[in-house]
Write a protein that holds these residues in place. Structure first.
Motif, PDB file in Angstrom:
ATOM      1  N   ASP A 105     -10.164   1.681  -4.675  1.00  0.00           N
ATOM      2  CA  ASP A 105      -9.797   2.113  -3.322  1.00  0.00           C
ATOM      3  C   ASP A 105      -8.377   1.652  -2.993  1.00  0.00           C
ATOM      4  N   THR A 163      -6.613   1.933  -0.472  1.00  0.00           N
ATOM      5  CA  THR A 163      -6.399   1.407   0.877  1.00  0.00           C
ATOM      6  C   THR A 163      -6.692  -0.083   0.964  1.00  0.00           C
ATOM      7  N   SER A 164      -7.281  -0.663  -0.106  1.00  0.00           N
ATOM      8  CA  SER A 164      -7.568  -2.101  -0.087  1.00  0.00           C
ATOM      9  C   SER A 164      -6.539  -2.914  -0.876  1.00  0.00           C
ATOM     10  N   ARG A 185       0.829  -1.203   0.000  1.00  0.00           N
ATOM     11  CA  ARG A 185       0.000   0.000   0.000  1.00  0.00           C
ATOM     12  C   ARG A 185       0.864   1.254   0.000  1.00  0.00           C
TER      13      ARG A 185
END
Length: 328
Positions: A281, A283-284, A253
């Motif tokens: 996203d 963050t995933s 990430r």
């Protein structure tokens, strides 16, 4: 073998440089026509890898009221000489907040397309439920956001709305870009043409990182390992680029933010590709791998699978729509 890789990357650099020159010309022509595309932003696109024609599919489901609001957002944006990026931000915000409907209800005293709250200084009830007022008010606040042009559209929308669900705006990125292109008649909302915009072409550092990663084939996967005897996915990328003098952060990430973004389909050998449970996203993100070109990647994949090369498709499930070029 490694000399061949370096030659391959060097030839690719010449091609990419020529394409980048065309992108500059395209942007100059667009600006001459009164439409400023602003900077190349690889995070904006009418579709996302692995999701096919999602943007067009979502846009086709809009009803007359929703399409009318989209047209008004774009019309007012043009009247104010705002870039297509601003139109897209407003469309994503409106779709997230109200489904692009002029609602007379909402959370607490929120109303209208953007669920503006009169009690928070957005205007009277009559004003925030007037589409023309609401759109202009949204644009007023957006253009006051520092560096809004260079933010991902969903991030810019959140800077205006200050929602308790800041990642929700990303969901409508493909649809909003499609609408800007179709309704707004902008042929290249991304501003990247078919090339890499202002990004640098592949380098000798990328060739060295590839050489290192390929040399680690056969070593076991171990979560949290950064070599030299075993690796996890980001550990392999960390050491590969470290061998080329480029220091990456530890996790996948974090590595997503450790270089220049470019559209994933324009990835070149040495660029990092990512998988996420929700590709819109960041963050995933849960996996990182290195693109080798010609539909191949090298990776440390999972327990029981040693470092290896495998076939890769940009249409694979979970592919994040941006690649990252470390060191740029």
């Amino acid at each position: 073998m490694w000399l061949g890789l370096i030659v391959f990357v060097a030839i690719g650099a010449l091609v990419v440089t020529a394409v980048a020159a065309k992108v500059v010309l395209d942007n100059q022509q667009a600006q001459a026509g009164g439409v400023s595309l602003m900077s190349c932003d690889a995070s904006v696109g009418p579709t996302q890898p692995g999701q096919g024609d999602r943007g067009a599919a979502d846009a086709s489901k809009l009803n007359d009221e929703q399409r009318g609001i989209v047209a008004l957002i774009i019309s007012i944006g043009k009247q104010r000489s705002l870039a297509p990026r601003a139109w897209q931000v407003a469309i994503q915000a409106g779709m997230t907040e109200s489904g692009l409907r002029n609602l007379t209800y909402g959370d607490r005293d929120s109303q209208g397309i953007f669920q503006m709250r009169p009690s928070m200084g957005w205007g009277s009830v009559a004003e925030v439920t007037n589409p023309t007022y609401a759109i202009n008010k949204f644009y007023d606040v957006l253009v006051a956001v520092p560096d809004w042009e260079n933010k991902r559209p969903g991030e810019a929308a959140q800077a205006v709305e200050r929602s308790g669900f800041p990642l929700a705006y990303h969901k409508w990125e493909p649809m909003a870009a499609t609408l800007v292109e179709k309704v707004g008649q902008v042929t290249d909302v991304v501003g990247c043409g078919t090339g890499l915009g202002n990004l640098l072409p592949p380098s000798q550092a990328a060739a060295q990182a590839i050489k290192f990663a390929l040399g680690e084939q056969g070593k076991p996967y171990l979560w949290g390992a950064t070599g030299p005897n075993s690796y996890d996915c980001s550990g392999l990328m960390l050491r590969a680029y470290e061998s080329a003098g480029i220091i990456l952060p530890r996790t996948s990430r974090e590595q997503y933010h450790a270089g220049a973004w470019l559209p994933v389909r324009e990835a070149q050998p040495g660029d990092l590709l990512f998988l996420a449970t929700d590709p819109s996203d960041p963050t995933s993100i849960h996996h990182v791998m290195m693109y080798l070109g010609d539909g191949k990647i090298v990776e440390a994949q999972q327990d029981g699978v040693p470092v290896h090369i495998r076939d890769f498709s940009f249409d694979e499930h979970e592919v994040v729509p941006q690649a990252v070029r470390p060191g740029v």
